[in-house]
Scaffold this motif. Structure first.
Motif, PDB file in Angstrom:
ATOM      1  N   ALA A  99       0.838  -1.203   0.000  1.00 42.36           N
ATOM      2  CA  ALA A  99       0.000   0.000   0.000  1.00 42.36           C
ATOM      3  C   ALA A  99       0.877   1.258   0.000  1.00 42.36           C
ATOM      4  N   PRO A 100       0.558   2.210  -0.884  1.00 44.04           N
ATOM      5  CA  PRO A 100       1.320   3.464  -0.912  1.00 44.04           C
ATOM      6  C   PRO A 100       1.010   4.309   0.329  1.00 44.04           C
ATOM      7  N   SER A 101       1.915   5.209   0.629  1.00 43.20           N
ATOM      8  CA  SER A 101       1.702   6.114   1.760  1.00 43.20           C
ATOM      9  C   SER A 101       0.488   6.997   1.486  1.00 43.20           C
ATOM     10  N   THR A 102      -0.014   7.630   2.527  1.00 42.14           N
ATOM     11  CA  THR A 102      -1.171   8.519   2.369  1.00 42.14           C
ATOM     12  C   THR A 102      -0.855   9.627   1.374  1.00 42.14           C
ATOM     13  N   GLU A 103       0.348  10.168   1.435  1.00 44.32           N
ATOM     14  CA  GLU A 103       0.755  11.228   0.505  1.00 44.32           C
ATOM     15  C   GLU A 103       0.761  10.707  -0.933  1.00 44.32           C
ATOM     16  N   ASN A 104       1.312   9.520  -1.148  1.00 47.42           N
ATOM     17  CA  ASN A 104       1.332   8.942  -2.491  1.00 47.42           C
ATOM     18  C   ASN A 104      -0.072   8.586  -2.972  1.00 47.42           C
ATOM     19  N   GLN A 105      -0.939   8.158  -2.067  1.00 46.51           N
ATOM     20  CA  GLN A 105      -2.327   7.881  -2.434  1.00 46.51           C
ATOM     21  C   GLN A 105      -2.989   9.154  -2.960  1.00 46.51           C
ATOM     22  N   PHE A 106      -2.735  10.269  -2.296  1.00 49.14           N
ATOM     23  CA  PHE A 106      -3.294  11.552  -2.718  1.00 49.14           C
ATOM     24  C   PHE A 106      -2.781  11.937  -4.106  1.00 49.14           C
ATOM     25  N   ILE A 107      -1.490  11.765  -4.323  1.00 49.67           N
ATOM     26  CA  ILE A 107      -0.876  12.092  -5.615  1.00 49.67           C
ATOM     27  C   ILE A 107      -1.451  11.189  -6.711  1.00 49.67           C
ATOM     28  N   ILE A 108      -1.594   9.906  -6.408  1.00 47.08           N
ATOM     29  CA  ILE A 108      -2.156   8.966  -7.379  1.00 47.08           C
ATOM     30  C   ILE A 108      -3.594   9.354  -7.707  1.00 47.08           C
ATOM     31  N   LEU A 109      -4.369   9.704  -6.696  1.00 50.53           N
ATOM     32  CA  LEU A 109      -5.758  10.089  -6.917  1.00 50.53           C
ATOM     33  C   LEU A 109      -5.852  11.351  -7.781  1.00 50.53           C
ATOM     34  N   GLN A 110      -4.985  12.327  -7.527  1.00 52.85           N
ATOM     35  CA  GLN A 110      -4.966  13.536  -8.359  1.00 52.85           C
ATOM     36  C   GLN A 110      -4.613  13.202  -9.805  1.00 52.85           C
ATOM     37  N   THR A 111      -3.666  12.292  -9.987  1.00 55.93           N
ATOM     38  CA  THR A 111      -3.272  11.879 -11.332  1.00 55.93           C
ATOM     39  C   THR A 111      -4.418  11.156 -12.025  1.00 55.93           C
ATOM     40  N   LEU A 112      -5.109  10.275 -11.292  1.00 50.34           N
ATOM     41  CA  LEU A 112      -6.261   9.578 -11.864  1.00 50.34           C
ATOM     42  C   LEU A 112      -7.346  10.570 -12.275  1.00 50.34           C
ATOM     43  N   GLU A 113      -7.565  11.605 -11.477  1.00 49.08           N
ATOM     44  CA  GLU A 113      -8.553  12.634 -11.831  1.00 49.08           C
ATOM     45  C   GLU A 113      -8.148  13.349 -13.116  1.00 49.08           C
ATOM     46  N   ALA A 114      -6.868  13.655 -13.249  1.00 52.45           N
ATOM     47  CA  ALA A 114      -6.394  14.339 -14.459  1.00 52.45           C
ATOM     48  C   ALA A 114      -6.564  13.440 -15.682  1.00 52.45           C
ATOM     49  N   ILE A 115      -6.252  12.153 -15.528  1.00 54.34           N
ATOM     50  CA  ILE A 115      -6.418  11.210 -16.630  1.00 54.34           C
ATOM     51  C   ILE A 115      -7.893  11.077 -16.988  1.00 54.34           C
ATOM     52  N   ASP A 116      -8.750  10.996 -15.978  1.00 51.46           N
ATOM     53  CA  ASP A 116     -10.189  10.907 -16.211  1.00 51.46           C
ATOM     54  C   ASP A 116     -10.682  12.132 -16.973  1.00 51.46           C
ATOM     55  N   ALA A 117     -10.230  13.307 -16.579  1.00 49.39           N
ATOM     56  CA  ALA A 117     -10.622  14.543 -17.268  1.00 49.39           C
ATOM     57  C   ALA A 117     -10.132  14.525 -18.712  1.00 49.39           C
ATOM     58  N   LEU A 118      -8.926  14.052 -18.918  1.00 49.23           N
ATOM     59  CA  LEU A 118      -8.368  13.961 -20.262  1.00 49.23           C
ATOM     60  C   LEU A 118      -9.208  13.010 -21.114  1.00 49.23           C
ATOM     61  N   LEU A 119      -9.535  11.844 -20.575  1.00 48.22           N
ATOM     62  CA  LEU A 119     -10.310  10.856 -21.330  1.00 48.22           C
ATOM     63  C   LEU A 119     -11.721  11.351 -21.622  1.00 48.22           C
ATOM     64  N   ASN A 120     -12.262  12.181 -20.737  1.00 51.63           N
ATOM     65  CA  ASN A 120     -13.612  12.706 -20.957  1.00 51.63           C
ATOM     66  C   ASN A 120     -13.677  13.717 -22.091  1.00 51.63           C
ATOM     67  N   THR A 121     -12.527  14.135 -22.584  1.00 53.53           N
ATOM     68  CA  THR A 121     -12.516  15.053 -23.732  1.00 53.53           C
ATOM     69  C   THR A 121     -12.496  14.292 -25.055  1.00 53.53           C
TER      70      THR A 121
END
Length: 175
Positions: A99-121
């Motif tokens: 399991a990634p650290s809480t900080e890395n989980q946050f970074i991963i989640l932000q990256t997933l949001e950016a990818i999701d936004a990109l794919l939604n275009t």
């Protein structure tokens, strides 16, 4: 330092908009979220978006304008919650030592949001083909068969998705 009369007018109009519509908007959002804290946050975010545009005095239909912005924020809120829930379910299935650290989980989640936004275009079929290939690991012919598309169309969609992703990355989409 002298006051700028334009900024005073903008401030007065914004104040009036907030005072006249805050309670209505909060109630409208709360009915869609059924959570007073998130509703309060999204209500504030709606007004912040309007304030950032600095054209408050040009709003002719305040309720419609506020509702349009709030709808987008509510939609984004639910997309983010769904993405977060899926990620947390994935993490729960992983061995604890991986399991990634809480900080890395946050970074991963932000990256997933950016990818999701990109794919939604992307257009719907292009996104679907791309996700079937990249997330499900399906071969192009398999995707073509499942979606009743030609192999050439699947290849064209994949090329379109890759080019789109590349262009957005080159334009600092993730920053």
């Amino acid at each position: 330092m002298p006051h700028n009369p334009i900024s005073n007018v903008q401030h007065d109009v914004m104040h009036s908009l907030y005072m006249n519509h805050h309670n209505w908007l909060y109630t409208w959002i709360r009915r869609r979220l059924d959570n007073q804290f998130d509703a309060a946050d999204l209500t504030q975010d709606t007004f912040l978006r309007i304030h950032a545009k600095q054209n408050v005095d040009l709003i002719n239909e305040p309720k419609a304008y506020l509702a349009t912005i709030a709808k987008g924020l509510v939609s984004h809120f639910y997309r983010r919650k769904s993405l977060e829930q899926t990620y947390l379910e994935y993490l729960a299935k992983q061995p604890e030592n991986l399991a990634p650290s809480t900080e890395n989980q946050f970074i991963i989640l932000q990256t997933l949001e950016a990818i999701d936004a990109l794919l939604n275009t992307l257009p719907g079929h292009v996104k679907e083909v791309f996700l079937m290939s990249q997330l499900e690991g399906k071969k192009y012919q398999q995707i073509a068969d499942e979606m009743t598309l030609s192999l050439a169309t699947v290849k064209r969609y994949m090329k379109q998705a890759y080019v789109h992703c590349f262009v957005l990355m080159e334009n600092d989409f993730f920053e």
